[in-house]
Write a protein that holds these residues in place. Structure first.
Motif, PDB file in Angstrom:
ATOM      1  N   SER A  99      42.478  38.654  39.152  1.00  0.00           N
ATOM      2  CA  SER A  99      43.859  39.115  39.332  1.00  0.00           C
ATOM      3  C   SER A  99      44.194  39.060  40.831  1.00  0.00           C
ATOM      4  CB  SER A  99      44.025  40.534  38.802  1.00  0.00           C
ATOM      5  OG  SER A  99      43.234  41.427  39.561  1.00  0.00           O
TER       6      SER A  99
ATOM      7  N   SER B  66      44.694  44.828  33.868  1.00  0.00           N
ATOM      8  CA  SER B  66      45.643  45.627  33.089  1.00  0.00           C
ATOM      9  C   SER B  66      46.606  44.780  32.267  1.00  0.00           C
ATOM     10  CB  SER B  66      46.447  46.539  34.022  1.00  0.00           C
ATOM     11  OG  SER B  66      47.094  45.761  35.015  1.00  0.00           O
TER      12      SER B  66
ATOM     13  N   GLN C  10      53.228  39.931  35.914  1.00  0.00           N
ATOM     14  CA  GLN C  10      53.003  38.865  36.904  1.00  0.00           C
ATOM     15  C   GLN C  10      51.662  38.167  36.661  1.00  0.00           C
ATOM     16  OE1 GLN C  10      53.587  42.070  37.767  1.00  0.00           O
ATOM     17  NE2 GLN C  10      55.524  42.125  38.879  1.00  0.00           N
TER      18      GLN C  10
ATOM     19  N   ASN D  32      38.959  46.050  28.052  1.00  0.00           N
ATOM     20  CA  ASN D  32      39.545  47.092  28.901  1.00  0.00           C
ATOM     21  C   ASN D  32      39.175  48.460  28.325  1.00  0.00           C
ATOM     22  OD1 ASN D  32      41.515  48.829  30.331  1.00  0.00           O
ATOM     23  ND2 ASN D  32      42.406  46.877  30.968  1.00  0.00           N
TER      24      ASN D  32
END
Ligand code: FAD
Length: 308
Positions: free
Chosen positions: A223, A256, A260, A275
């Motif tokens: 990320s 998460s 974006q 997660n």
């Protein structure tokens, strides 16, 4: 009708999205591929297999300076009376296409995912959440093709490679090239990707991502905050402001699933999310979700894959 396609070959080889752009453009007209740098003629001639009629090579441009490349491509357009330019919608293409559009007074279709239907071209919009159609009425048009929108097919044979002076000049820009690790699978081309986010807590924990990637033969990604903090190199950052990928399998651990981030990965065929938080937004985009601790799940997945 001539179609100019810019193909990046600075590494000495041609990436899959270069063949893809040529293959796509071959459905629109006679493709003249334009390239810069010192890739060998044998490497460049292979573009003929994907539909290029010839390759124009300018050895005076030695870096990915978008201003020089814009001048080079514009010169090729002028010299060949071309009305359409195709570039890949990668980092270079995104820098070149709007400059070229302004220079040639040509309409721009950014991020095309299909061939034109008359004047209309289908594109991804809202970070890949919807499709849109862009109509170009100008005489000239620039199309940047989203990587992995079509599978390049080699049908023809090698083509001629000619020296070309694109009169690109010197723009005063200094472009620094960083060497990628040997043997690493280039992210935009990877069929399988294992990716980590801030949930992995620190760079020292990336071994569990790399172990799974190694047994799968996958590329690694991350990320944006992970790249921003310096845990991983920037070329691994996927998303709206990073690389857009469309692999067959995307495994995301400790990410998460912010919009974006999804913008760069939601074209993946299968998404697996790991997660600890069952409410993590990524689960909504996942084909398979594992509510669990990445530090337990990833090693178990790696061991399971090793058994196959
Ligand atoms: P976090 O949001 O902190 O999420 C960490 C996740 O890990 C959480 O869901 C948590 O539950 C989970 N977790 C914690 N511990 C564990 C564990 N042990 N095991 C499993 N899971 C665990 N982001 C991008 O990625 N790419 C972009 O291109 C991008 N562009 C942006 C552009 C703009 C203009 C802006 C404003 C933001 C952009 N961002 C981008 C940032 C984006 O909004 C998010 O902040 C970012 O994606 C969050 O990164 P993350 O999921 O790694 O971290």
């Amino acid at each position: 009708m001539s179609v100019i396609v810019y193909v990046d070959s600075f590494s000495g080889s041609i990436a899959k999205n270069g063949f893809e752009a040529v293959n796509y453009a071959s459905k629109l007209g006679d493709v003249i591929a334009v390239t810069a740098g010192n890739a060998s003629d044998d490497v460049l001639a292979a573009l003929g297999k994907y539909g290029a009629k010839k390759v124009l090579k300018d050895t005076s441009v030695t870096s990915n300076d978008p201003q020089q490349l814009t001048r080079l491509i514009a010169k090729a357009v002028e010299a060949n009376g071309a009305t359409t330019v195709v570039v890949s919608h990668d980092l270079n293409g995104k820098a070149i296409a709007p400059r070229l559009s302004a220079r040639l007074k040509a309409g721009l279709v950014a991020g095309a995912i299909s061939l034109p239907d008359g004047d209309k071209v289908k594109v991804n919009v809202f970070s890949g959440k919807a499709f849109g159609f862009v109509t170009v009425k100008s005489d000239k048009k620039i199309i940047s093709l989203l990587p992995n929108s079509m599978k390049p097919v080699a049908e023809g044979s090698d083509c001629a490679v000619e020296a070309f002076d694109g009169e690109a000049g010197n723009t005063g820009y200094i472009i620094k090239a960083t060497k990628k690790p040997e043997g690493a699978i280039p992210l935009p081309e990877a069929e399988l990707v294992v990716s980590g986010g801030r949930g992995l807590k620190g760079p020292e924990n990336w071994g569990i991502i790399e172990d799974l990637a190694n047994v799968l033969g996958a590329a690694t990604a991350c990320s944006r905050p992970v790249a921003d903090i310096g845990w991983r190199p920037h070329h691994e950052h996927v998303g709206q402001t990073g690389v857009a990928i469309r692999p067959n399998l995307y495994i995301a651990a400790g990410i998460s699933g912010a919009i974006q981030h999804l913008a760069g990965v939601n074209g993946s065929k299968v998404i697996v999310v790991i997660n600890t938080d069952p409410e993590a937004p990524f689960f909504k985009a996942a084909d398979y979700g594992i509510v669990g601790d990445a530090f337990e799940v990833l090693p178990r997945l790696t061991e399971a894959v090793k058994k196959f």
